[in-house]
Scaffold this active site. Structure first.
Site, mmCIF file in Angstrom:
data_model
loop_
_atom_site.group_PDB
_atom_site.id
_atom_site.type_symbol
_atom_site.label_atom_id
_atom_site.label_comp_id
_atom_site.label_asym_id
_atom_site.label_seq_id
_atom_site.Cartn_x
_atom_site.Cartn_y
_atom_site.Cartn_z
ATOM 1 N N CYS A 1 47.085 39.248 27.633
ATOM 2 C CA CYS A 1 45.913 38.568 27.082
ATOM 3 C C CYS A 1 44.827 38.440 28.149
ATOM 4 O O CYS A 1 43.662 38.771 27.915
ATOM 5 C CB CYS A 1 46.323 37.193 26.547
ATOM 6 S SG CYS A 1 45.010 36.303 25.712
ATOM 7 N N CYS A 2 45.186 38.004 29.368
ATOM 8 C CA CYS A 2 44.206 37.910 30.457
ATOM 9 C C CYS A 2 43.658 39.296 30.798
ATOM 10 O O CYS A 2 42.473 39.443 31.103
ATOM 11 C CB CYS A 2 44.834 37.308 31.710
ATOM 12 S SG CYS A 2 44.891 35.512 31.741
ATOM 13 N N CYS B 1 40.944 28.697 29.849
ATOM 14 C CA CYS B 1 40.943 28.726 28.384
ATOM 15 C C CYS B 1 41.750 27.535 27.855
ATOM 16 O O CYS B 1 42.719 27.110 28.488
ATOM 17 C CB CYS B 1 41.604 30.000 27.889
ATOM 18 S SG CYS B 1 40.809 31.508 28.453
ATOM 19 N N CYS C 1 45.636 27.675 27.535
ATOM 20 C CA CYS C 1 46.457 27.856 28.739
ATOM 21 C C CYS C 1 46.129 26.851 29.836
ATOM 22 O O CYS C 1 46.506 27.057 30.990
ATOM 23 C CB CYS C 1 46.263 29.273 29.281
ATOM 24 S SG CYS C 1 46.608 30.545 28.064
ATOM 25 N N CYS D 1 45.083 34.866 36.903
ATOM 26 C CA CYS D 1 44.763 35.696 35.740
ATOM 27 C C CYS D 1 44.511 37.151 36.126
ATOM 28 O O CYS D 1 44.331 37.998 35.270
ATOM 29 C CB CYS D 1 43.567 35.134 34.987
ATOM 30 S SG CYS D 1 42.192 34.703 36.031
HETATM 31 S S1 SF4 Z 1 43.888 32.184 30.109
HETATM 32 FE FE1 SF4 Z 1 45.196 32.292 28.258
HETATM 33 S S2 SF4 Z 1 43.830 32.536 26.463
HETATM 34 FE FE2 SF4 Z 1 42.634 32.921 28.372
HETATM 35 S S3 SF4 Z 1 42.671 35.122 28.587
HETATM 36 FE FE3 SF4 Z 1 44.387 34.333 29.832
HETATM 37 S S4 SF4 Z 1 46.222 34.242 28.469
HETATM 38 FE FE4 SF4 Z 1 44.364 34.594 27.185
#
Ligand code: SF4
Length: 223
Positions: free
Chosen positions: A111-112, A194, A197, A216
Site C-alpha cells: 500500500c505504501c 495516514c 496506520c 514507509c
Molecule cells: S501509511 Fe497505511 S494507508 Fe498510508 S500508504 Fe502506507 S499502508 Fe497505505
C-alpha cells in the site's frame, strides 16, 4: 544511465536557516520541500518561505490523511500564499479494483509502495534536490542522516536541515514563531501519517503500531 553524484559541501556545522538558504540558492526551482504537515514541516515552511517566497512544496496525498491534516494543508496555503503540489497515486477505487479492499491491513508495504513511494519517485525524478524534516533522534534508522547528502534510493540530493534538532528544539521554534501546527500533536500523536496506520504514541511508535513495519520507504528501505 547512472546519475553522476555531485560533490556536496559539509554543512554539519551550519544552522537550519543557513542550510535552507544554501539549498534554495543552489537548486531552486529544482528543489522542493516534502511536507507531511507534522511539526517539523511547520518549522521548515517558516524557514523556506523566509528564504524564498517562491519556494516549492509538495505533499503526498494518499487520500487517507486525517481531516486535521487536510485542514492544515489549506491553512498553510493561505498563510504563505502558495499552492502545495499534490503528488498522488491511483484513486482508492482503482487500487481496490486492482489489489482488493483494505490493502493497508493486508499488505501495508504494498500500500505504501503504491500510494507513497511510486508518486514520490515519479515527482523526485524531475528534481535535483529535495528537503525533508527528518531528524536523527526520531529513530535508529534515521540516526545517520546528514544535513546534506546524496539520496541513492531516488538519485538526487537530499537536504535535512533539522537533522540535529531535538523534539524540544522543534517545539521551541514553533511556539516562539507562533506557527500553525497539526492539532493532532496536542492529542498525543507524536508522528502523523495516514489515519488507517497512525495511532497515538511517542516518537514513531504510533506508526503501523500493529505490525513490524517502521518506515514507509521514503527515507529508508521499507521495514
Ligand atoms: S501509511 Fe497505511 S494507508 Fe498510508 S500508504 Fe502506507 S499502508 Fe497505505
Amino acid at each position: 544511465m547512472a546519475v553522476a553524484v555531485p560533490t556536496l559541501p559539509d554543512l554539519e556545522g551550519s544552522s537550519a536557516q543557513d542550510v535552507v538558504a544554501w539549498a534554495l540558492e543552489t537548486y531552486h526551482p529544482q528543489i522542493a520541500l516534502a511536507c507531511s504537515f507534522q511539526k517539523e514541516e511547520s518549522v521548515l515552511l517558516d524557514l523556506i518561505f523566509k528564504a524564498n517566497p517562491d519556494a516549492r512544496v509538495f505533499a503526498l496525498d494518499t487520500d487517507v490523511l486525517f481531516e486535521e491534516t487536510y485542514e492544515l494543508w489549506r491553512r498553510t496555503e493561505a498563510r504563505y500564499d502558495t499552492t502545495i503540489e499534490r503528488w498522488h497515486g491511483p484513486s482508492l477505487e482503482q487500487q481496490a479494483a486492482e489489489h482488493g479492499d483494505r490493502l493497508w491491513d493486508r499488505d501495508p508495504s504494498k500500500c505504501c509502495g503504491i500510494r507513497k513511494v511510486a508518486p514520490l519517485k515519479e515527482g523526485l525524478s524531475k528534481l535535483d534536490a529535495w528537503t525533508t524534516g527528518i531528524r536523527r533522534d526520531q529513530s535508529p534508522a534515521r540516526a545517520g542522516a546528514k544535513k546534506v547528502e546524496w539520496d541513492d534510493a531516488f538519485g538526487l540530493v537530499k537536504v535535512n536541515p533539522l537533522a540535529d534538532w531535538s523534539d524540544k528544539d522543534v517545539w521551541k521554534h514553533v511556539l516562539a514563531e507562533g506557527l500553525p501546527y497539526n492539532p493532532l500533536h496536542d492529542r498525543d500523536y507524536a508522528s502523523i501519517g495516514c489515519f488507517h496506520c497512525t495511532k497515538q504514541g511517542a516518537g514513531r511508535e504510533g506508526r503501523w503500531a500493529s505490525s513490524a513495519k517502521i518506515e514507509c520507504g521514503l527515507h529508508q528501505e521499507d521495514a
